[in-house]
Design a protein around this motif. Structure first.
Motif, PDB file in Angstrom:
ATOM      1  N   MET A   2       0.985  -1.035  -0.038  1.00 46.60           N
ATOM      2  CA  MET A   2       0.055   0.048  -0.224  1.00 46.60           C
ATOM      3  C   MET A   2       0.725   1.101  -0.018  1.00 46.60           C
ATOM      4  SD  MET A   2      -3.031  -1.018   2.604  1.00 46.60           S
ATOM      5  CE  MET A   2      -2.134  -1.927   3.464  1.00 46.60           C
ATOM      6  N   GLN A   3       0.533   2.219  -0.687  1.00 43.51           N
ATOM      7  CA  GLN A   3       0.994   3.836  -0.832  1.00 43.51           C
ATOM      8  C   GLN A   3      -0.012   4.569  -0.400  1.00 43.51           C
ATOM      9  OE1 GLN A   3       2.781   3.706  -4.608  1.00 43.51           O
ATOM     10  NE2 GLN A   3       4.829   2.969  -3.715  1.00 43.51           N
ATOM     11  N   MET A   4       0.179   5.781   0.150  1.00 45.95           N
ATOM     12  CA  MET A   4      -0.721   6.778   0.064  1.00 45.95           C
ATOM     13  C   MET A   4      -0.275   8.189  -0.045  1.00 45.95           C
ATOM     14  SD  MET A   4      -1.492   6.971   4.076  1.00 45.95           S
ATOM     15  CE  MET A   4      -0.288   5.730   5.039  1.00 45.95           C
TER      16      MET A   4
ATOM     17  N   ARG B  15      -3.318   3.578  -2.791  1.00 46.58           N
ATOM     18  CA  ARG B  15      -3.019   2.797  -3.830  1.00 46.58           C
ATOM     19  C   ARG B  15      -2.815   1.151  -3.175  1.00 46.58           C
ATOM     20  NH1 ARG B  15      -1.182   5.082  -8.802  1.00 46.58           N
ATOM     21  NH2 ARG B  15      -1.410   7.464  -8.526  1.00 46.58           N
ATOM     22  N   PHE B  16      -3.306   0.212  -3.830  1.00 46.34           N
ATOM     23  CA  PHE B  16      -3.135  -1.159  -3.266  1.00 46.34           C
ATOM     24  C   PHE B  16      -2.478  -1.962  -4.643  1.00 46.34           C
ATOM     25  CE2 PHE B  16      -6.705   0.494  -0.996  1.00 46.34           C
ATOM     26  CZ  PHE B  16      -6.675   0.444   0.139  1.00 46.34           C
TER      27      PHE B  16
ATOM     28  N   VAL C 106       2.794  -8.413  -9.392  1.00 51.39           N
ATOM     29  CA  VAL C 106       1.390  -7.637  -9.391  1.00 51.39           C
ATOM     30  C   VAL C 106       0.567  -8.091 -10.271  1.00 51.39           C
ATOM     31  CG1 VAL C 106       0.487  -5.443  -9.448  1.00 51.39           C
ATOM     32  CG2 VAL C 106       2.638  -5.613  -8.536  1.00 51.39           C
ATOM     33  N   VAL C 107      -0.703  -8.334  -9.705  1.00 50.33           N
ATOM     34  CA  VAL C 107      -1.862  -8.936 -10.477  1.00 50.33           C
ATOM     35  C   VAL C 107      -2.926  -7.813 -10.700  1.00 50.33           C
ATOM     36  CG1 VAL C 107      -1.456 -11.476 -10.211  1.00 50.33           C
ATOM     37  CG2 VAL C 107      -3.011 -10.030  -8.627  1.00 50.33           C
ATOM     38  N   ALA C 108      -2.955  -6.847  -9.814  1.00 51.92           N
ATOM     39  CA  ALA C 108      -3.709  -5.844 -10.085  1.00 51.92           C
ATOM     40  C   ALA C 108      -3.482  -4.621  -9.027  1.00 51.92           C
ATOM     41  CB  ALA C 108      -5.304  -6.474  -9.242  1.00 51.92           C
ATOM     42  N   GLU C 109      -3.712  -3.520  -9.488  1.00 48.95           N
ATOM     43  CA  GLU C 109      -3.471  -1.978  -8.820  1.00 48.95           C
ATOM     44  C   GLU C 109      -4.724  -1.588  -8.672  1.00 48.95           C
ATOM     45  OE1 GLU C 109      -0.286   1.379  -8.426  1.00 48.95           O
ATOM     46  OE2 GLU C 109      -0.932   0.643 -10.317  1.00 48.95           O
ATOM     47  N   ILE C 110      -5.250  -1.145  -7.592  1.00 46.74           N
ATOM     48  CA  ILE C 110      -6.410  -0.653  -7.397  1.00 46.74           C
ATOM     49  C   ILE C 110      -6.092   0.957  -6.607  1.00 46.74           C
ATOM     50  CG2 ILE C 110      -8.745  -0.542  -5.980  1.00 46.74           C
ATOM     51  CD1 ILE C 110      -8.107  -2.926  -8.035  1.00 46.74           C
ATOM     52  N   ILE C 111      -6.752   1.808  -6.818  1.00 45.87           N
ATOM     53  CA  ILE C 111      -6.615   3.265  -6.649  1.00 45.87           C
ATOM     54  C   ILE C 111      -7.717   3.825  -5.911  1.00 45.87           C
ATOM     55  CG2 ILE C 111      -5.654   5.679  -6.922  1.00 45.87           C
ATOM     56  CD1 ILE C 111      -4.148   4.296  -9.318  1.00 45.87           C
ATOM     57  N   MET C 112      -7.890   4.316  -4.683  1.00 45.98           N
ATOM     58  CA  MET C 112      -9.171   4.661  -3.944  1.00 45.98           C
ATOM     59  C   MET C 112      -8.822   6.070  -3.547  1.00 45.98           C
ATOM     60  SD  MET C 112     -10.685   1.556  -2.230  1.00 45.98           S
ATOM     61  CE  MET C 112     -10.604  -0.154  -2.544  1.00 45.98           C
ATOM     62  N   SER C 113      -9.938   6.898  -3.372  1.00 42.44           N
ATOM     63  CA  SER C 113      -9.717   8.029  -2.325  1.00 42.44           C
ATOM     64  C   SER C 113      -9.872   7.603  -1.269  1.00 42.44           C
ATOM     65  CB  SER C 113     -11.189   9.134  -2.686  1.00 42.44           C
ATOM     66  OG  SER C 113     -12.178   8.193  -2.272  1.00 42.44           O
ATOM     67  N   PRO C 114      -9.171   8.432  -0.217  1.00 44.62           N
ATOM     68  CA  PRO C 114      -9.330   7.968   1.185  1.00 44.62           C
ATOM     69  C   PRO C 114     -10.549   7.751   1.563  1.00 44.62           C
ATOM     70  CG  PRO C 114      -7.898   9.951   0.711  1.00 44.62           C
ATOM     71  CD  PRO C 114      -8.606   9.630  -0.602  1.00 44.62           C
ATOM     72  N   GLN C 115     -11.504   8.454   1.383  1.00 49.82           N
ATOM     73  CA  GLN C 115     -13.063   8.216   1.701  1.00 49.82           C
ATOM     74  C   GLN C 115     -13.450   6.865   1.340  1.00 49.82           C
ATOM     75  OE1 GLN C 115     -12.118  10.748   0.024  1.00 49.82           O
ATOM     76  NE2 GLN C 115     -12.126  12.408   1.566  1.00 49.82           N
TER      77      GLN C 115
ATOM     78  N   ALA D 270     -11.463   4.116   0.390  1.00 53.99           N
ATOM     79  CA  ALA D 270     -10.693   3.383   1.291  1.00 53.99           C
ATOM     80  C   ALA D 270     -11.448   3.006   2.595  1.00 53.99           C
ATOM     81  CB  ALA D 270      -9.379   3.628   1.140  1.00 53.99           C
ATOM     82  N   LYS D 271     -11.780   4.032   3.334  1.00 53.51           N
ATOM     83  CA  LYS D 271     -12.366   3.858   4.500  1.00 53.51           C
ATOM     84  C   LYS D 271     -13.695   3.100   4.529  1.00 53.51           C
ATOM     85  CE  LYS D 271     -12.776   6.264   9.074  1.00 53.51           C
ATOM     86  NZ  LYS D 271     -12.897   7.467   9.881  1.00 53.51           N
TER      87      LYS D 271
END
Length: 96
Positions: free
Chosen positions: A16-18, A24-25, A44-53, A55-56
């Motif tokens: 994970m990075q933020m 980012r996962f 890496v088989v998938a990368e998922i990027i989310m807003s902090p909201q 992700a929570k």
């Protein structure tokens, strides 16, 4: 998700990075070796990027689903069986 082709992927490791804008996962599939090592980009088989909201909200949903799973099937043990692992290591049947 009608009309969208999604390819399932198995992952047994995540990095994970933020930043202030997103989290980012990077999901990876590591076969053998040390799971504590950093994720190799080739795994890496998938990368998922989310807003902090988002992700929570995902965390809350995942937490509830894990609770439901454990209510049905019992507590998920994330610690290895140290005695059995020691036996496997002595017999050279596993890597740690």
């Amino acid at each position: 998700m009608e009309g969208i082709k999604v390819t399932p992927a198995y992952s047994n490791q995540v990095a994970m990075q933020m930043s202030v804008f997103d989290i980012r996962f990077a999901f990876a599939n590591r076969n053998g070796g040390n799971q504590a090592e950093s994720v190799n980009p080739d795994e890496v088989v998938a990368e998922i990027i989310m807003s902090p909201q988002h992700a929570k909200a995902f965390l809350l949903a995942l937490t509830q689903n894990i609770r439901d799973y454990e209510s049905l099937f019992g507590v998920i043990n994330i610690e290895p069986n140290k005695e059995f692992l020691s036996e496997l290591q002595k017999a050279n049947r596993t890597e740690v």
